[in-house]
Each structure stands twice: as structure tokens, then as C-alpha cells.
Design a protein around this motif. Structure first.
Motif, mmCIF file in Angstrom:
data_model
loop_
_atom_site.group_PDB
_atom_site.id
_atom_site.type_symbol
_atom_site.label_atom_id
_atom_site.label_comp_id
_atom_site.label_asym_id
_atom_site.label_seq_id
_atom_site.Cartn_x
_atom_site.Cartn_y
_atom_site.Cartn_z
ATOM 1 N N UNK A 309 0.837 -1.206 0.000
ATOM 2 C CA UNK A 309 0.000 0.000 0.000
ATOM 3 C C UNK A 309 0.872 1.256 0.000
ATOM 4 N N UNK A 310 1.944 1.246 0.780
ATOM 5 C CA UNK A 310 2.872 2.381 0.835
ATOM 6 C C UNK A 310 3.429 2.675 -0.552
ATOM 7 N N UNK A 311 3.821 1.629 -1.278
ATOM 8 C CA UNK A 311 4.401 1.817 -2.606
ATOM 9 C C UNK A 311 3.347 2.184 -3.647
ATOM 10 N N UNK A 312 2.097 1.814 -3.410
ATOM 11 C CA UNK A 312 1.032 2.237 -4.318
ATOM 12 C C UNK A 312 0.824 3.751 -4.240
ATOM 13 N N UNK A 313 1.211 4.346 -3.125
ATOM 14 C CA UNK A 313 1.143 5.801 -2.959
ATOM 15 C C UNK A 313 2.574 6.347 -2.837
ATOM 16 N N UNK A 314 3.483 5.761 -3.603
ATOM 17 C CA UNK A 314 4.904 6.043 -3.396
ATOM 18 C C UNK A 314 5.293 7.487 -3.685
ATOM 19 N N UNK A 315 4.624 8.153 -4.624
ATOM 20 C CA UNK A 315 5.027 9.513 -4.962
ATOM 21 C C UNK A 315 4.907 10.435 -3.756
ATOM 22 N N UNK A 316 3.721 10.504 -3.163
ATOM 23 C CA UNK A 316 3.534 11.402 -2.022
ATOM 24 C C UNK A 316 4.347 10.933 -0.821
ATOM 25 N N UNK A 317 4.437 9.626 -0.602
ATOM 26 C CA UNK A 317 5.186 9.120 0.554
ATOM 27 C C UNK A 317 6.683 9.371 0.408
ATOM 28 N N UNK A 318 7.220 9.160 -0.784
ATOM 29 C CA UNK A 318 8.651 9.377 -0.993
ATOM 30 C C UNK A 318 8.990 10.866 -0.959
#
Length: 336
Positions: A309-318
Motif C-alpha cells: 500500500x505504501x508503494x502504491x502511494x509512493x510519490x507522495x510518501x517518498x
């Protein structure tokens, strides 16, 4: 009172978002922000407690999370050892062990930075702590909301019960993990027919892997029929290779067979919330239910789901993690 107003606002946003669609990750974030802002609001009222009691309440409120972190780390390490012993030494099976060791390592580094009072060590450790706190916040949001989502009950009749496939034993036999999903599907089928509703079709979804003798859907259907489910109540989706394809191909079968259908999707409990988010993207008209999973398997599987799930939203999280690291680097240059 302002602090309580903030928590009330987040609670309102959570309620609105859940009413709109239960399958959004932002629901989990709103829930987490509600809990954090409410905790801050309660702490802000300590000075209003009877004289002297605040000296005991504040340390207690701070000590519980600290002790909880240590207990969590020890639990994850023990669980990782159990996973390696029962499931084999593979990266996916060692996630809880690695997470526990990472927590212990970070605690040791933090204690060392405080003891030495070294800026050269304190600033990088503080940077890692900030990133860890952000990731931990998201994980707790995911964990808390996934638990709530798992409490959803089937209401009314459904036309289909979609059961997501998994790997087969020996290339043609249903493993215990998959059998748990199939039993859950049978329970929904039996409950609906028992109350006089139309029998839902059990849609087994899963294609043939490179190391499998038959399609997973075929093995699942044979298992269901062997358990007494009428063959005419079983349908197959036998082309998919991933969860996304499970849902996309199943949605096509359902919409072509019954326009305006209602369904439930069955997977294991650790996978239910992430599968629900994917079901939303695939425009599947239904919620996802979880079937029981062995207790020792759950922690590593849940961590794996969160990473996905974190990587599915990787742009904002990164971007956020990168900003925290950049701020730490800038602070390091400033104090150097």
C-alpha cells in the motif's frame, strides 16, 4: 477547546469519507489524525486535573507508548523466528523479524545519542526517527482501519461471492490458506440460501501459474463441489495471474451475467483492506471480507500488505520522506 475542535473536524472528515466509500486509504489517515489530535487535546487538559494528579498522568501517558514499542519489537522478533521455523527462511517470512530488529536498533541508537550528547550522532538519528514516525503513523492508520473494515457484515442478498485464488500445493491441491477463503464463501452461500434468498454464484478466481498443473479456479471449484456445493452454483474465472486481474476479470463476468450485480469478495483477513482498495479501482460493486488466517502468519503478512500500500502511494510518501531526510541533512550541515 480548539484541540478538541480539530479532532472533531478530522472525525467529521472520516465519517464523510467512509459514507462515500469504505474502501479508501484516506479513511485510515483521517482515523489516525482523529486519534492523534484527540490524544493531544486530552494532554492539553492535564493542568485542569486535581492538584498533583497531572504529575502522574503525563508520565503514564508517555510511558505506555514507550513500553508498547519495546513489547512490539520483542513480539515481532519472536514471531519472525516462528515464521522462519514454520514457513522457511525467505524474505517474505522474515519481515516481522527484520521490523523488530530495526525497532531495537533505532532505540539503541537513540539512547546512545542521548547518552553521548553528540550532535554528529543526534541529528542523523533524529532524522531517522522522523521518517520512522511518519511510516509508523501510516502503518498504525492502516492497521487500525483494516481492523475496522474487517468488521463489515454482509447485509442483504448478493449475486456473487468472488473467492480470490492463491498458489496450489503440488500444482493441483488447495492449501489451507486458500481453503479458509473457500469455507468463508461457502458460509456466505449457505447463510443467504438459509434465509430464503436466491443462491449466490460462487465465482472462483485464479489462473494457472507456471508451476501449476491446473488453473487455481479449477482446483477451487473441484474443492467446493467435493464439499457439497452444487456444480451449477460454481463459476470459474481462470485467466488471472494477479489480484488486480482477479478483480478485473471477475468484474467483467459479473457485469455481463447480471447487470447491476451486488457481490462480496473473499480473501484472507490480512489482505482484505488492500484488496478492497483494488476492488474500488476495478469498479467492483461490493465489499471485501476476510477469512481467518493462522495467528503466527498474520504479522509478516500484514507488514507485506502495508509495504504494498505504501508503494502504491509512493510519490507522495517518498516526497514526504525525502523532505524529512533533506531537513535532517540541512540541520547536520548547520550544526557541523
Amino acid at each position: 477547546m480548539f484541540a478538541f475542535a480539530v479532532s472533531g473536524l478530522f472525525l467529521l472528515l472520516f465519517w464523510i469519507s467512509v459514507r462515500e466509500d469504505r474502501r479508501r486509504f484516506r479513511n485510515a489517515v483521517y482515523l489516525g489524525l482523529t486519534c492523534i489530535s484527540l490524544s493531544v487535546a486530552v494532554l492539553s487538559q492535564i493542568d485542569r486535573l486535581p492538584a498533583g494528579s497531572g504529575r502522574f498522568v503525563a508520565p503514564l501517558v508517555l510511558a505506555v507508548p514507550a513500553l508498547g514499542v519495546v513489547a512490539l519489537a520483542l513480539f515481532l522478533i519472536a514471531n519472525g523466528v516462528t515464521m522462519a521455523r514454520k514457513e522457511g527462511v525467505a524474505l517474505a517470512n522474515l519481515l516481522s523479524l527484520l521490523a523488530g530488529l530495526a525497532i531495537i536498533g533505532l532505540l539503541v541508537l537513540t539512547a546512545l545519542a542521548l547518552a553521548t550528547e553528540s550532535n554528529a550522532l543526534a541529528v542523523p538519528v533524529a532524522t531517522v526517527l522522523l521518517v520512522s514516525l511518519y511510516v509508523s503513523f501510516l502503518f498504525l492508520c492502516f492497521l487500525g482501519y483494516a481492523y475496522l473494515y474487517g468488521r463489515i457484515a454482509v447485509r442483504g442478498d448478493v449475486d456473487f461471492v468472488v473467492m480470490l485464488g492463491s498458489g496450489l500445493i503440488g500444482g493441483d491441491r488447495v492449501p489451507p490458506l486458500l481453503a479458509s477463503r473457500l469455507r468463508k464463501g461457502m458460509q456466505i452461500h449457505a447463510a443467504q440460501t438459509a434465509r430464503g434468498g436466491p443462491a449466490p454464484l460462487l465465482l472462483a478466481s485464479g489462473g494457472k501459474g507456471s508451476n501449476e498443473k491446473v488453473a487455481e479456479a479449477r482446483a477451487m471449484a473441484d474443492w467446493l463441489i467435493a464439499q457439497g456445493v452444487p456444480a451449477e452454483h460454481v463459476r470459474l474465472e481462470d485467466r488471472s495471474r494477479t489480484t488486480e486481474e482477479n478483480l478485473l476479470f471477475s468484474e467483467r463476468i459479473m457485469s455481463e451475467s447480471v447487470p447491476g450485480y451486488r457481490c462480496v469478495v473473499v480473501t484472507n483477513n490480512f489482505h482484505a483492506f488492500r484488496a478492497a482498495m483494488m476492488a474500488r479501482k476495478a469498479r467492483v460493486n461490493g465489499q471485501v471480507l476476510g477469512s481467518p488466517t493462522a495467528a503466527y502468519f498474520w504479522p509478516s503478512a500484514t507488514i507485506r500488505e502495508f509495504v504494498a500500500v505504501f508503494m502504491e502511494h509512493k510519490l507522495v510518501n517518498l516526497i514526504i520522506c525525502g523532505a524529512l531526510v533533506a531537513a535532517g541533512a540541512l540541520l547536520t550541515l548547520t550544526v557541523a
